[in-house]
Design an enzyme around this catalytic site. Structure first.
Site, PDB file in Angstrom:
ATOM      1  N   GLY A   1      -4.968  14.706   8.390  1.00 36.81           N
ATOM      2  CA  GLY A   1      -5.656  15.475   7.354  1.00 36.81           C
ATOM      3  C   GLY A   1      -6.999  14.952   6.934  1.00 36.81           C
ATOM      4  O   GLY A   1      -7.497  15.318   5.874  1.00 36.81           O
TER       5      GLY A   1
ATOM      6  N   HIS B   1       1.722   4.559  -2.913  1.00 36.65           N
ATOM      7  CA  HIS B   1       1.815   6.018  -2.764  1.00 36.65           C
ATOM      8  C   HIS B   1       3.179   6.521  -3.227  1.00 36.65           C
ATOM      9  O   HIS B   1       3.283   7.526  -3.929  1.00 36.65           O
ATOM     10  CB  HIS B   1       1.614   6.409  -1.304  1.00 36.65           C
ATOM     11  CG  HIS B   1       0.198   6.372  -0.848  1.00 36.65           C
ATOM     12  ND1 HIS B   1      -0.804   7.094  -1.450  1.00 36.65           N
ATOM     13  CD2 HIS B   1      -0.391   5.699   0.174  1.00 36.65           C
ATOM     14  CE1 HIS B   1      -1.947   6.872  -0.821  1.00 36.65           C
ATOM     15  NE2 HIS B   1      -1.719   6.032   0.161  1.00 36.65           N
TER      16      HIS B   1
ATOM     17  N   HIS C   1       0.830  -1.201   0.000  1.00 37.15           N
ATOM     18  CA  HIS C   1       0.000   0.000   0.000  1.00 37.15           C
ATOM     19  C   HIS C   1       0.871   1.261   0.000  1.00 37.15           C
ATOM     20  O   HIS C   1       0.696   2.156  -0.839  1.00 37.15           O
ATOM     21  CB  HIS C   1      -0.894  -0.033   1.239  1.00 37.15           C
ATOM     22  CG  HIS C   1      -1.829   1.125   1.368  1.00 37.15           C
ATOM     23  ND1 HIS C   1      -3.179   1.009   1.145  1.00 37.15           N
ATOM     24  CD2 HIS C   1      -1.629   2.419   1.713  1.00 37.15           C
ATOM     25  CE1 HIS C   1      -3.760   2.184   1.342  1.00 37.15           C
ATOM     26  NE2 HIS C   1      -2.834   3.052   1.697  1.00 37.15           N
ATOM     27  N   GLU C   2       1.819   1.322   0.941  1.00 36.55           N
ATOM     28  CA  GLU C   2       2.663   2.513   1.036  1.00 36.55           C
ATOM     29  C   GLU C   2       3.537   2.679  -0.206  1.00 36.55           C
ATOM     30  O   GLU C   2       3.795   3.798  -0.653  1.00 36.55           O
ATOM     31  CB  GLU C   2       3.530   2.456   2.295  1.00 36.55           C
ATOM     32  CG  GLU C   2       2.768   2.349   3.605  1.00 36.55           C
ATOM     33  CD  GLU C   2       1.708   3.427   3.758  1.00 36.55           C
ATOM     34  OE1 GLU C   2       1.881   4.533   3.211  1.00 36.55           O
ATOM     35  OE2 GLU C   2       0.704   3.156   4.429  1.00 36.55           O
TER      36      GLU C   2
ATOM     37  N   ILE D   1      -8.449  12.531  12.142  1.00 31.48           N
ATOM     38  CA  ILE D   1      -9.246  13.741  11.925  1.00 31.48           C
ATOM     39  C   ILE D   1      -8.883  14.880  12.878  1.00 31.48           C
ATOM     40  O   ILE D   1      -9.291  16.011  12.648  1.00 31.48           O
ATOM     41  CB  ILE D   1     -10.763  13.456  11.994  1.00 31.48           C
ATOM     42  CG1 ILE D   1     -11.211  13.069  13.410  1.00 31.48           C
ATOM     43  CG2 ILE D   1     -11.146  12.375  11.001  1.00 31.48           C
ATOM     44  CD1 ILE D   1     -12.730  12.983  13.564  1.00 31.48           C
ATOM     45  N   PHE D   2      -8.094  14.590  13.913  1.00 33.50           N
ATOM     46  CA  PHE D   2      -7.745  15.652  14.852  1.00 33.50           C
ATOM     47  C   PHE D   2      -6.257  16.000  14.846  1.00 33.50           C
ATOM     48  O   PHE D   2      -5.865  17.047  15.373  1.00 33.50           O
ATOM     49  CB  PHE D   2      -8.181  15.291  16.273  1.00 33.50           C
ATOM     50  CG  PHE D   2      -9.675  15.170  16.416  1.00 33.50           C
ATOM     51  CD1 PHE D   2     -10.497  16.250  16.126  1.00 33.50           C
ATOM     52  CD2 PHE D   2     -10.271  13.978  16.801  1.00 33.50           C
ATOM     53  CE1 PHE D   2     -11.876  16.151  16.226  1.00 33.50           C
ATOM     54  CE2 PHE D   2     -11.647  13.860  16.912  1.00 33.50           C
ATOM     55  CZ  PHE D   2     -12.461  14.950  16.619  1.00 33.50           C
TER      56      PHE D   2
END
Length: 792
Positions: free
Chosen positions: A712, A579, A575-576, A708-709
């Site tokens: 991003g 990217h 997966h990485e 989310i905190f």
């Protein structure tokens, strides 16, 4: 074949039930921003939690400082040296002394990770900001609506700051310590203030608008049009149009949000490190596999128990993913499972590390920011730079939820029946600390697969060899070890060079594979160190080559054994690397849209999720699945069982991800900070529709929801589902060509490289997909891959 539109007028016709993949994030905040880091939660097919950890970072691009000269990447030049800072005479001597000795301010291509220390951060960042203030003043004074007078100097400014701050924030993610935290905390407000000044520059904003409105607009390339449009939109979202008092209020909010996000992430890391469970009686950890016992004893040694062994202990259990997951999936001691589970869901929710008030303040400030910008809620701000709208995202999540519910109910019934047949006293009252354990037993029974027994077939060196072989077959590249060419932050880090078919280097990347809970953030992510860029070319013709880093948190080598991976960890690495490929194989020479930059957030998972599909491809799996001692390939029958188990508990896993995505949107659309409902009330309400087993009353999962905190994914967690349609359909192009037809696979791989991987953010993602696939996306491949066509 039915198709649908992934444009903003998204028409999702057939109902999809989408498998939760290994995921990834980023932090929307400042101008000239793009994807920075893509942390992924650790994922297991029988795991009822999402181990979410992400890095707090600004959205600013990481455009590195310099470029290699000629073929030697260790020789370099950069934009004017930091030594030419325009600083006042009174401070010149002190500043120059810092510059001379500060590794952050040296000209470099590969960052000097081995020599950067906390003491360098304050003087280095402040000296750099002084220089960039001068550069910005000069740009605003001389700006014209042309590429050489606007975009090129702007990219140089952004690049200088991004590479220095990028190196510092990367070290914080992989080698965290109190001194580094303190230094970053002190200079971050100054760095944010400069980013805001840059993002709110009216001369720059007006120059971009002038280009957009010029008669030469249509003559611009797609990439340049995308840059102009993105910069105009980002400027507005960064408050360029606000009046003075409102802009001041906006800037205060941005400063506070940056501080709160950083503190949130630090609290999660510290609370995770804080939990340690010392075990002295082996009966208490009966069921743990040998690899987990080895890790637990190795951890005990690091904690001062010098004589600890895997066989005789003592053992130390932590909340770090390899340790935590081993207990939840394999430990027969139900009491210990409960203790560890409760510790995990209560991370960062009490005492000095309590994130509850931080969450409330973040949500309050995000809403205020949205209102200042003229939006109804923060989700609308987030969607302004995405493919979807709030309504279309909610529509997608609800269709997936309704399709997932009944299969998830059946999953739970199957689990209870199996546990009952095994004589488990808890069978009629399964709790959260039971589901992972019994799911793993059911999987072993149903498919005769034990993930721990498969570890010897997935040693890290052989997995990487197989991954690089696949990349060569698909994309015509050669990856070779280049250890020693670039400084690294710890000896375990590997460094690689990527060559094209002629042997010429086209990119480089670092790989940091192992878990280090005392200093390293959890999860997995890819980030850019250096982006491809024509502007930063030394000779004016050869663009600067990209550099990436991949970070995972898998089990380290134990004793004389290499790192032996679970199949899920193999998927994470693939997966990485997906990217990283989009970053490294870009052919965009415009730095602001090269690689992963300026790709809409809900499309960026396409290459990463696409690469995961190859883990289930027979030849690929046989290539990476070699026993670390004998070299024997993974048996055919095991491969067939892995393939059959791919959709195990698909409904439950989908609901888990839908809980996170729905909760994210609820908090950023309907939740009223300080109102009658608490954040935990919202979570419980969402869980009524997304969880078969209700959360515990003391479940404080939100306090660890870094995506989310502190990352991003604010109002963007749905993006994983959105992008899965694209990635599954992209892989189906290879299936259509014939996975066993090498010639067809290579031709299709070349087309994928020349479109999805090469075009970066220089073209709208839907257009890129159509260019590759020849049509708009269809959900059918996704349904087929997950065995859920009958659900639709």
């Amino acid at each position: 074949m039915a198709t649908f539109s992934l444009s903003r007028s998204f028409q999702f016709q057939p109902v999809c039930l989408i498998k939760p993949y290994l995921l990834k994030p980023h932090f929307p905040s400042h101008p000239y921003s793009s994807l920075k880091s893509r942390p992924c939660p650790i994922w297991s097919s029988s795991f009822s939690l999402c181990l979410l950890r992400t890095r707090a970072t600004s959205r600013a691009h990481r455009h590195p400082l310099s470029k290699p000269i000629g073929a030697n990447p260790t020789t370099y030049r950069s934009t004017p040296s930091v030594r030419s800072f325009c600083i006042s005479a009174s401070s010149a001597t002190a500043e120059m002394t810092d510059v001379e000795s500060n590794p952050l301010l040296k000209d470099f291509y590969f960052p000097p990770f081995d020599s950067i220390e906390a003491k360098h951060v304050r003087p280095g960042v402040r000296a750099l900001l002084k220089k960039l203030e001068c550069d910005l003043e000069e740009l605003e004074r001389t700006v014209e609506p042309t590429w050489p007078k606007l975009v090129e100097p702007l990219e140089r400014i952004v690049d200088r700051l991004a590479v220095v701050w990028g190196a510092v924030s990367h070290l914080k993610a992989v080698k965290d310590n109190a001194d580094l935290r303190s230094a970053i905390e002190e200079v971050q407000p100054e760095k944010v203030a400069f980013e805001l000044k840059l993002g709110q520059s009216k001369p720059i904003y007006n120059a971009f608008k002038a280009i957009r409105e010029s008669p030469n607009w249509e003559a611009l390339s797609d990439a340049r049009k995308r840059i102009v449009e993105a910069q105009i939109k980002e400027a507005v979202l960064n408050g360029v149009a606000l009046e003075d008092d409102k802009r001041e209020e906006f800037n205060k909010i941005e400063q506070e949000l940056a501080k709160l996000s950083q503190k949130f992430g630090e609290n999660v890391l510290d609370s995770t490190k804080k939990f340690e469970k010392l075990i002295t009686d082996k009966k208490d950890i009966e069921g743990l596999p040998d690899t987990a016992l080895g890790l637990a004893s190795q951890t005990a040694v690091s904690k001062g128990h010098e004589n600890a062994t895997a066989e005789n202990g003592p053992w130390v259990i932590t909340l770090d993913a390899p340790s935590f997951m081993a207990v939840m999936q394999h430990c027969k001691n139900r009491t210990l499972r409960e203790e560890v589970y409760r510790a995990y869901i209560s991370r960062a929710s009490s005492g000095d590390l309590d994130n509850t008030a931080i969450i409330d303040q973040i949500l309050k400030l995000r809403l205020e920011k949205a209102k200042l910008l003229g939006y109804n809620n923060y989700a609308e701000v987030s969607m302004a730079t995405k493919m979807a709208t709030v309504e279309k995202a909610e529509e997608l999540l609800e269709k997936l939820r309704s399709a997932s519910w009944n299969p998830a109910v059946q999953d739970m019934e199957d689990l209870k029946l199996f546990a009952k047949n095994q004589g488990a006293p808890e069978a009629d009252d399964l709790n959260h600390w039971d589901t992972s354990f019994w799911s793993e037993r059911l999987r072993e029974s149903k498919y005769e697969i034990n993930e721990e027994e498969l570890r010897p077939y997935f040693s890290l060196p052989k997995v990487m060899d197989g991954l690089f072989s696949l990349a060569n077959k698909l994309f015509g590249i050669n990856v070779e070890a280049a250890d020693g060419l670039a400084p690294v932050w710890i000896n375990d880090v590997r460094f690689y060079r990527v060559n094209d078919s002629s042997g010429s280097p086209i990119a480089y990347f670092y790989f940091d594979p192992y878990s280090r809970p005392s200093e390293k953030r959890g999860g997995a992510w890819m980030d850019e160190v250096v982006g491809r860029s024509r502007v930063l070319s030394q000779d004016g013709s050869s663009p600067r080559l990209p550099v990436a880093h991949m970070v995972c948190n898998q089990m380290p080598p134990v004793g004389d054994k290499p790192s032996l991976m679970t199949f899920r960890e193999v998927e994470t690495v693939f997966h990485e690397f997906g990217h990283a490929l989009q970053h490294m194989l870009t052919k965009q020479d415009e730095g602001l849209v090269a690689g992963i930059r300026n790709v809409e957030w809900d499309a960026v998972e396409l290459p990463s999720q696409f690469m995961e599909n190859w883990c289930y491809h027979r030849d690929t799996l046989m290539g990476i699945g070699k026993h670390y001692e004998t070299g024997e390939s993974i048996p055919d029958d095991i491969y067939e069982k892995l393939l059959a188990a791919r959709t195990f508990r698909a409904g439950s896993l989908s609901l888990r991800q839908l809980r996170f995505a729905t909760l994210d949107l609820e908090l950023h659309t309907k939740y009223v900070p300080g109102g009658s409902e608490s954040i935990y009330d919202v979570d419980r309400r969402v869980c009524e529709r997304t969880q078969i087993l209700p959360p515990l009353p003391d479940d404080k999962f939100l306090c660890g929801f870094s995506h989310i905190f502190a990352g991003g994914y604010a109002a963007g967690y749905y993006s994983y589902k959105w992008a899965e349609v694209l990635s599954a359909d992209a892989f189906s192009a290879f299936e259509d060509a014939g996975l066993n037809n090498d010639k067809a696979v290579k031709e299709t791989g070349h087309r994928f490289r020349e479109t999805v991987l090469a075009l970066g953010g220089g073209k709208a993602p839907l257009e890129v997909f159509v260019e590759f696939r020849g049509r708009e996306p269809s959900p059918e491949p996704l349904l087929r891959h997950n065995g859920l066509l009958q659900v639709a």
